[in-house]
Design a protein around this motif. Structure first.
Motif, PDB file in Angstrom:
ATOM      1  N   LEU A 119      10.046 -25.351 -44.675  1.00 14.47           N
ATOM      2  CA  LEU A 119       9.360 -24.423 -45.560  1.00 14.47           C
ATOM      3  C   LEU A 119       7.864 -24.439 -45.314  1.00 14.47           C
ATOM      4  N   SER A 120       7.263 -23.271 -45.281  1.00 14.11           N
ATOM      5  CA  SER A 120       5.810 -23.176 -45.179  1.00 14.11           C
ATOM      6  C   SER A 120       5.195 -23.543 -46.522  1.00 14.11           C
ATOM      7  N   ILE A 121       3.891 -23.797 -46.530  1.00 13.36           N
ATOM      8  CA  ILE A 121       3.228 -24.123 -47.788  1.00 13.36           C
ATOM      9  C   ILE A 121       3.298 -22.936 -48.747  1.00 13.36           C
ATOM     10  N   ALA A 122       3.266 -21.720 -48.225  1.00  9.75           N
ATOM     11  CA  ALA A 122       3.382 -20.537 -49.086  1.00  9.75           C
ATOM     12  C   ALA A 122       4.748 -20.505 -49.773  1.00  9.75           C
ATOM     13  N   GLN A 123       5.805 -20.838 -49.024  1.00  5.90           N
ATOM     14  CA  GLN A 123       7.143 -20.859 -49.598  1.00  5.90           C
ATOM     15  C   GLN A 123       7.281 -21.983 -50.621  1.00  5.90           C
ATOM     16  N   LEU A 124       6.655 -23.111 -50.354  1.00  2.46           N
ATOM     17  CA  LEU A 124       6.687 -24.216 -51.312  1.00  2.46           C
ATOM     18  C   LEU A 124       5.965 -23.847 -52.605  1.00  2.46           C
ATOM     19  N   ARG A 125       4.845 -23.136 -52.484  1.00  4.63           N
ATOM     20  CA  ARG A 125       4.135 -22.683 -53.691  1.00  4.63           C
ATOM     21  C   ARG A 125       5.004 -21.728 -54.497  1.00  4.63           C
ATOM     22  N   THR A 126       5.703 -20.830 -53.796  1.00  4.21           N
ATOM     23  CA  THR A 126       6.595 -19.901 -54.488  1.00  4.21           C
ATOM     24  C   THR A 126       7.700 -20.652 -55.222  1.00  4.21           C
ATOM     25  N   ALA A 127       8.278 -21.656 -54.572  1.00  3.67           N
ATOM     26  CA  ALA A 127       9.336 -22.456 -55.197  1.00  3.67           C
ATOM     27  C   ALA A 127       8.835 -23.148 -56.458  1.00  3.67           C
ATOM     28  N   ALA A 128       7.554 -23.506 -56.455  1.00  2.00           N
ATOM     29  CA  ALA A 128       6.957 -24.188 -57.602  1.00  2.00           C
ATOM     30  C   ALA A 128       6.443 -23.217 -58.659  1.00  2.00           C
ATOM     31  N   GLY A 129       6.584 -21.916 -58.406  1.00  2.00           N
ATOM     32  CA  GLY A 129       6.129 -20.920 -59.360  1.00  2.00           C
ATOM     33  C   GLY A 129       4.632 -20.708 -59.354  1.00  2.00           C
ATOM     34  N   LEU A 130       3.990 -21.017 -58.222  1.00  2.00           N
ATOM     35  CA  LEU A 130       2.544 -20.861 -58.099  1.00  2.00           C
ATOM     36  C   LEU A 130       2.216 -19.586 -57.329  1.00  2.00           C
ATOM     37  N   SER A 131       0.994 -19.123 -57.480  1.00  2.00           N
ATOM     38  CA  SER A 131       0.539 -17.978 -56.690  1.00  2.00           C
ATOM     39  C   SER A 131       0.300 -18.429 -55.255  1.00  2.00           C
ATOM     40  N   GLY A 132       0.265 -17.469 -54.366  1.00  2.00           N
ATOM     41  CA  GLY A 132       0.088 -17.790 -52.957  1.00  2.00           C
ATOM     42  C   GLY A 132      -1.245 -18.415 -52.623  1.00  2.00           C
ATOM     43  N   THR A 133      -2.231 -18.274 -53.508  1.00  2.00           N
ATOM     44  CA  THR A 133      -3.571 -18.824 -53.240  1.00  2.00           C
ATOM     45  C   THR A 133      -3.865 -20.092 -54.029  1.00  2.00           C
ATOM     46  N   ASP A 134      -2.891 -20.546 -54.828  1.00  2.00           N
ATOM     47  CA  ASP A 134      -3.088 -21.754 -55.648  1.00  2.00           C
ATOM     48  C   ASP A 134      -2.825 -22.991 -54.802  1.00  2.00           C
ATOM     49  N   ASP A 157       4.718 -33.043 -49.575  1.00  2.00           N
ATOM     50  CA  ASP A 157       5.575 -34.238 -49.632  1.00  2.00           C
ATOM     51  C   ASP A 157       6.985 -33.866 -50.075  1.00  2.00           C
ATOM     52  N   LEU A 158       7.075 -32.959 -51.051  1.00  2.00           N
ATOM     53  CA  LEU A 158       8.383 -32.495 -51.517  1.00  2.00           C
ATOM     54  C   LEU A 158       9.121 -31.770 -50.399  1.00  2.00           C
ATOM     55  N   GLY A 159       8.406 -30.958 -49.627  1.00  2.00           N
ATOM     56  CA  GLY A 159       9.031 -30.252 -48.517  1.00  2.00           C
ATOM     57  C   GLY A 159       9.636 -31.205 -47.501  1.00  2.00           C
ATOM     58  N   LYS A 160       8.929 -32.296 -47.213  1.00  2.00           N
ATOM     59  CA  LYS A 160       9.458 -33.305 -46.282  1.00  2.00           C
ATOM     60  C   LYS A 160      10.693 -33.983 -46.864  1.00  2.00           C
ATOM     61  N   ARG A 161      10.630 -34.277 -48.157  1.00  2.00           N
ATOM     62  CA  ARG A 161      11.755 -34.929 -48.836  1.00  2.00           C
ATOM     63  C   ARG A 161      12.991 -34.043 -48.811  1.00  2.00           C
ATOM     64  N   VAL A 162      12.819 -32.767 -49.124  1.00  2.00           N
ATOM     65  CA  VAL A 162      13.932 -31.833 -49.155  1.00  2.00           C
ATOM     66  C   VAL A 162      14.509 -31.635 -47.743  1.00  2.00           C
ATOM     67  N   GLY A 210      16.285 -20.167 -48.111  1.00  2.00           N
ATOM     68  CA  GLY A 210      16.686 -20.014 -49.505  1.00  2.00           C
ATOM     69  C   GLY A 210      17.277 -21.282 -50.084  1.00  2.00           C
ATOM     70  N   ILE A 211      18.103 -21.967 -49.297  1.00  2.00           N
ATOM     71  CA  ILE A 211      18.705 -23.222 -49.744  1.00  2.00           C
ATOM     72  C   ILE A 211      17.623 -24.272 -49.995  1.00  2.00           C
ATOM     73  N   CYS A 231      14.176 -27.374 -53.667  1.00  2.00           N
ATOM     74  CA  CYS A 231      12.839 -27.728 -54.150  1.00  2.00           C
ATOM     75  C   CYS A 231      12.720 -27.474 -55.648  1.00  2.00           C
ATOM     76  N   ARG A 232      13.193 -26.314 -56.095  1.00  2.00           N
ATOM     77  CA  ARG A 232      13.141 -25.991 -57.525  1.00  2.00           C
ATOM     78  C   ARG A 232      13.938 -27.002 -58.339  1.00  2.00           C
ATOM     79  N   LEU A 233      15.097 -27.387 -57.808  1.00  2.00           N
ATOM     80  CA  LEU A 233      15.932 -28.370 -58.488  1.00  2.00           C
ATOM     81  C   LEU A 233      15.216 -29.713 -58.602  1.00  2.00           C
ATOM     82  N   ARG A 234      14.572 -30.128 -57.515  1.00  2.00           N
ATOM     83  CA  ARG A 234      13.873 -31.414 -57.531  1.00  2.00           C
ATOM     84  C   ARG A 234      12.649 -31.359 -58.451  1.00  2.00           C
TER      85      ARG A 234
END
Length: 217
Positions: A16-31, A40-45, A150-151, A156-159
């Motif tokens: 996952l790119s950082i943009a996709q990780l932000r989306t999973a966390a419910g953040l804006s693309g610039t946050d 770190d979560l992306g590596k874990r997942v 998507g998976i 990420c959202r689950l974690r």
């Protein structure tokens, strides 16, 4: 037949790119406020998905579904027509050396998705010669498939949701002034009927095509 497995050139990048990780966390693309945590979560997942998919590692490089150059070394007894690669989704074969002789591309049939290599002559299947067979190849994805993205995002959202809850808190009380007081109880531990596998059932089902069969693990 189980081979000796080595990673020659390790993968770079993440599922996952950082943009996709932000989306999973419910953040804006610039946050960027949670980028370190999300990376770190992306590596874990990614690691959890690789484990669930039984992606083989060499004990040095971390197993991954991303593209990397790897090598299988088989000790052939002269009985097999099919060799099962350690990694699925082989996009290219760099070289195949059979008992010291480098084979031409026309000497083999490769099913990269299934990770199967067959020795052939024209339209005939042959047995591999006795001795050491070394296959170097690129396996994994340069472009992450949309369903895998998507998976990973759903995991990420689950974690993130699980990390926000105290795992030892069995119950909590919510009071809405002048309306009601509600007590909500949570199950602590495995949910009855849930998957005994490394990830929830719905995630495992969606990962089906990425899971390495036991004969190639």
């Amino acid at each position: 037949m189980r081979s000796k497995f080595e990673v020659v050139v390790a993968a770079t990048g993440t599922l996952l790119s950082i943009a996709q990780l932000r989306t999973a966390a419910g953040l804006s693309g610039t946050d960027t406020s949670r980028d370190t945590e999300l990376q770190d979560l992306g590596k874990r997942v990614a690691a959890e998905i690789a484990i669930a998919c039984r992606v083989r590692g060499d004990g040095v490089a971390e197993p991954t579904l991303l593209a990397e150059t790897v090598r299988d070394t088989f000790r052939e007894t002269g009985c097999d027509t099919d060799l099962f690669l350690s990694r699925l989704f082989a996009s290219s074969i760099s070289s195949i050396v059979e008992a010291g002789n480098t084979l031409a591309a026309t000497d083999t049939y490769v099913d990269g998705g299934a990770g199967i290599v067959r020795r052939i002559s024209g339209t005939r299947d042959l047995r591999w010669r006795r001795g050491e067979i070394v296959i170097e190849y690129v396996a994994g994805f340069t472009t992450v498939p949309s369903d895998l993205i998507g998976i990973a995002m759903d995991l990420c959202r689950l974690r993130l949701s699980a990390d926000a809850v105290d795992p030892l808190e069995r119950a909590t009380t919510i009071t809405i002034p002048d309306v009601e007081t509600r007590r909500i109880e949570r199950w602590v531990g495995a949910v009855p009927g849930s998957s005994a596998g490394p990830l929830p059932d719905d995630i495992m089902n969606r990962l089906g095509r990425y899971i390495t069969p036991s004969f190639a693990a």
